[in-house]
Design a protein around this motif. Sequence first.
Motif, PDB file in Angstrom:
ATOM      1  N   PRO A   1     138.918 -52.938  26.492  1.00 58.41           N
ATOM      2  CA  PRO A   1     140.122 -53.488  26.236  1.00 58.41           C
ATOM      3  C   PRO A   1     141.399 -52.828  26.583  1.00 58.41           C
ATOM      4  CG  PRO A   1     139.256 -52.846  24.462  1.00 58.41           C
ATOM      5  CD  PRO A   1     138.323 -52.363  25.295  1.00 58.41           C
ATOM      6  N   ALA A   2     141.212 -51.290  26.808  1.00 55.97           N
ATOM      7  CA  ALA A   2     142.568 -50.461  27.273  1.00 55.97           C
ATOM      8  C   ALA A   2     142.576 -50.422  28.743  1.00 55.97           C
ATOM      9  CB  ALA A   2     142.157 -49.182  26.403  1.00 55.97           C
ATOM     10  N   ASN A   3     141.751 -51.016  29.488  1.00 49.26           N
ATOM     11  CA  ASN A   3     142.038 -50.836  30.899  1.00 49.26           C
ATOM     12  C   ASN A   3     141.798 -49.496  31.551  1.00 49.26           C
ATOM     13  OD1 ASN A   3     142.874 -53.639  31.519  1.00 49.26           O
ATOM     14  ND2 ASN A   3     144.714 -52.980  30.792  1.00 49.26           N
TER      15      ASN A   3
ATOM     16  N   CYS B   1     136.905 -48.262  20.668  1.00 50.03           N
ATOM     17  CA  CYS B   1     136.308 -49.833  19.984  1.00 50.03           C
ATOM     18  C   CYS B   1     134.799 -49.584  20.239  1.00 50.03           C
ATOM     19  CB  CYS B   1     137.036 -50.712  20.757  1.00 50.03           C
ATOM     20  SG  CYS B   1     136.795 -50.793  22.434  1.00 50.03           S
ATOM     21  N   GLY B   2     134.398 -49.104  21.337  1.00 46.89           N
ATOM     22  CA  GLY B   2     132.955 -48.853  21.366  1.00 46.89           C
ATOM     23  C   GLY B   2     132.161 -50.411  22.384  1.00 46.89           C
ATOM     24  N   CYS B   3     133.231 -50.980  22.885  1.00 47.60           N
ATOM     25  CA  CYS B   3     132.803 -51.956  23.641  1.00 47.60           C
ATOM     26  C   CYS B   3     132.148 -51.590  25.136  1.00 47.60           C
ATOM     27  CB  CYS B   3     133.941 -52.773  24.162  1.00 47.60           C
ATOM     28  SG  CYS B   3     134.828 -53.636  23.096  1.00 47.60           S
TER      29      CYS B   3
ATOM     30  N   LEU C   1     128.669 -43.659  24.706  1.00 52.15           N
ATOM     31  CA  LEU C   1     130.133 -43.305  25.345  1.00 52.15           C
ATOM     32  C   LEU C   1     131.143 -42.745  24.333  1.00 52.15           C
ATOM     33  CD1 LEU C   1     130.047 -46.108  28.385  1.00 52.15           C
ATOM     34  CD2 LEU C   1     129.481 -43.688  28.627  1.00 52.15           C
ATOM     35  N   VAL C   2     131.368 -43.519  23.346  1.00 48.96           N
ATOM     36  CA  VAL C   2     132.169 -43.113  22.542  1.00 48.96           C
ATOM     37  C   VAL C   2     132.111 -41.875  21.840  1.00 48.96           C
ATOM     38  CG1 VAL C   2     133.381 -43.836  20.384  1.00 48.96           C
ATOM     39  CG2 VAL C   2     132.627 -45.642  22.078  1.00 48.96           C
ATOM     40  N   GLN C   3     130.775 -41.489  21.567  1.00 46.04           N
ATOM     41  CA  GLN C   3     130.717 -40.319  21.003  1.00 46.04           C
ATOM     42  C   GLN C   3     131.075 -39.091  22.026  1.00 46.04           C
ATOM     43  OE1 GLN C   3     129.570 -40.154  17.959  1.00 46.04           O
ATOM     44  NE2 GLN C   3     129.173 -42.217  18.024  1.00 46.04           N
TER      45      GLN C   3
HETATM   46  S1  SF4 Z   1     135.628 -47.129  23.391  1.00 43.33           S
HETATM   47 FE1  SF4 Z   1     135.238 -47.578  25.775  1.00 43.33          FE
HETATM   48  S2  SF4 Z   1     135.974 -49.610  25.936  1.00 43.33           S
HETATM   49 FE2  SF4 Z   1     136.934 -49.011  24.005  1.00 43.33          FE
HETATM   50  S3  SF4 Z   1     138.865 -48.170  24.828  1.00 43.33           S
HETATM   51 FE3  SF4 Z   1     137.372 -46.588  24.836  1.00 43.33          FE
HETATM   52  S4  SF4 Z   1     136.556 -46.412  27.006  1.00 43.33           S
HETATM   53 FE4  SF4 Z   1     137.495 -48.498  26.588  1.00 43.33          FE
END
Ligand code: SF4
Length: 751
Positions: free
Chosen positions: A393-395, A425-427, A438-440
């Motif tokens: 969502p953050a492009n 956000c973890g999307c 990825l978020v980790q």
């Molecule tokens: S966690 Fe992933 S999807 Fe969410 S803002 Fe960060 S990079 Fe984008």
Amino acid sequence: MTSEVRIPISPGLFKFNGGIHIPTNKDMSVQVPLSVASLPKELVLPLAQHIGQVAEPVVKVGERVLKGQQIAKAPSYVSAPIHAPTSGIVTHIGDKPVPHSSGLEALCLTIEVDGKDEWCELQPIEDYTQLDAITLRNKVREAGIVGLGGAAFPSSVKLNPSPNSEVELLVINGAECEPYITCDQTLMSERAEQVVGGIQIILHTLGVEQCWIGIEDTMPTALKGLNEAIREACEESRIQVKVVPTIYPTGGEKQLIKVLTGKEVPSNGLPAEIGIVCHNPGTAAAMYRAIVKGEPLVTRILTVTGNGVQQPRNLEVLFGTPMSHLIAEAGGYTDNVERLVMGGPMMGFSMHTDELPIVKATNCILVGEAGEIADPEPAAPCIRCGDCANACPANLLPQQLYWYSKSRQFEQAQEDYNLFDCIECGCCSFVCPSNIPLVQYYRFAKTEIRGAEADKRKADHAKGRHEFREERMQREQLEKAEKLRKKKEELERKKATSTGSEGAKPGQDAIAAAVARAAARKAKLAEEGKGPKNTEQLSDGQQAQLDATDARQSDAADPKAAAIAKAKAKAAAIAAAKTKAKTDTSEQSKTNAVDAKQAAIAAAKAKALEIAKKKARQKTGNESSAPSPQAELAPKKAAIAAAKAKALAKSKPAASSGNDAAELEPKKAAIAAAKAKALAKAQDNAKPAAEETPKQAVIRAAKERALAKKSEATPTANADEPKPAPTLDPKKSAIKAARERALAKAKEKQD
Ligand code: SF4
Ligand code: SF4
């Protein structure tokens, strides 16, 4: 699980990039009304519950605190104080486990609850509209209010946007997009008046006229509650509720602003830069209670949910309450518990124990049973499918951020790929077919960068201090050198103007000249035989004259030398005066002693003669024996001389003190006078019988008769033997002999 009821979405909204549709699982925790959790036995309050500097304790172990009392202060602008959630005793200040993804311990303050829940004195405000923005901001700050949506950023800072920002719109983020969590929804449904009241305070503080409240289309009760509260509080046009579609993560600040207004918050920027300020509904309600009721932030509403607890629900809880206590309030664990998470399943983190305290950022305790919250699958290599970028969502480009974070190329991740725009956000992780966490990686990279920046700030600070110190030392050395130079120049200038000679000080030159003159004068006197040959032989008076001459001669040449010469002359004059006084005193003492002695002798003689003649006149009555005028005057003269000598001796004690002879003369005179008196008396007693008066003759005859009778009455061995002459007392005999000698002498003198 009940089916969700959807309400119509508001018109005129916008869409943000990415996002995902995931099960919300919110119904299970809204089946029972909001309730207040019971008091636990103990509260543990971490001092780092917010973004910014850690709070500092202001109470001591053993101190009793009241509910609402500040127990830790905010040390800086970006910080928040902490207040006692209930009354009790402070039992510990030290490190304890805290709810954090690191699992580390942090500084905490522990309160043993006394069960009285006794408030401290509160200061409610009836009409906050009479207060200015600064006062309201300070009250919000003093109440310890931070963002209750999860970020825990100090709210007073958000109430003070940059002067360059023209805020036009207040957005209340009620789009609680994280699955399972319903605390904001519950608050807006059951305590909407507090939310609306808080919104009015924020509008007044910011000077803004418009507020939009964004809620998801799964919150019908919240919509109903808010509208009722708005109708009672103000014009509906001023505060409007906007229903947005439930897409994760609509609840992100930037995403909701995009949906409501269509505006993009700049990268690394703030909403205020586009004229918008965003707050959480829980934060607005906290401001209402702080301003209108005077209550600092000591509680919050959180959701205890998941299939792992018996009765999922929302509770108003005290900060510091152990999670185990709240799980018990929710009926306790079920038999198939597998995971314990603080927050939601997308942005929360797992905890290894339920003996952790609730903090200001805790909005949910999720207790998952087996299979409810999927365990992460083993990660596989990135296949560069691009799904993560589509969901972001953050492009952003999540796969690029992943590569740079994994290879520790943090600068590229930060500068080239806007790492800090990621809202975690973890999307991306949710959609990644390779199950890469990825978020980790992003969190790790952010932590490393923040740590490096903190180290750099410290190093810069230390470097600045060092450079400042070096600069100060150089400046001090230069100032010192300049002072020395000026002093040296001044001395040289004085030397040049005083005597003109080199190598000696002006004062020293004058003194040396005076000494030389005095030596020359003394040498001249010695040659002429008029004075001593050296200084030691000079008398004090001569020395005083020489020094006075020096003083006069030096006065014109040098004032300092003149002063010294004058002092020397004065000292010599004093010494001369003392010597003269001593000499005069000695001579006078000698003279006085001789005078006193002669006067005493004359007085004694005259007195003895007078007494003898007086006695003779009394006995004979012969006019021819009357004393001559000279003889009559002699005793008077002697007495006058003796009195003078005595008065002189008394009037000059100082002079006589150093002269024994002078001291003894008056005594000798007195002794001589006494002797003369005794002689005259003896002469008187030694007069011949022919000169006896009739009375004395009768007395003497009586004495002789008495003596004869006494001799006859004394027994004897032989009456025929001649009677021995009566034995006289030796003392009387001596007196008699002395009288006879004195009488003979007196006769000789008369002859
Ligand atoms: S966690 Fe992933 S999807 Fe969410 S803002 Fe960060 S990079 Fe984008
Ligand atoms: S979703 Fe996963 S596999 Fe696909 S590009 Fe992103 S990181 Fe790589």
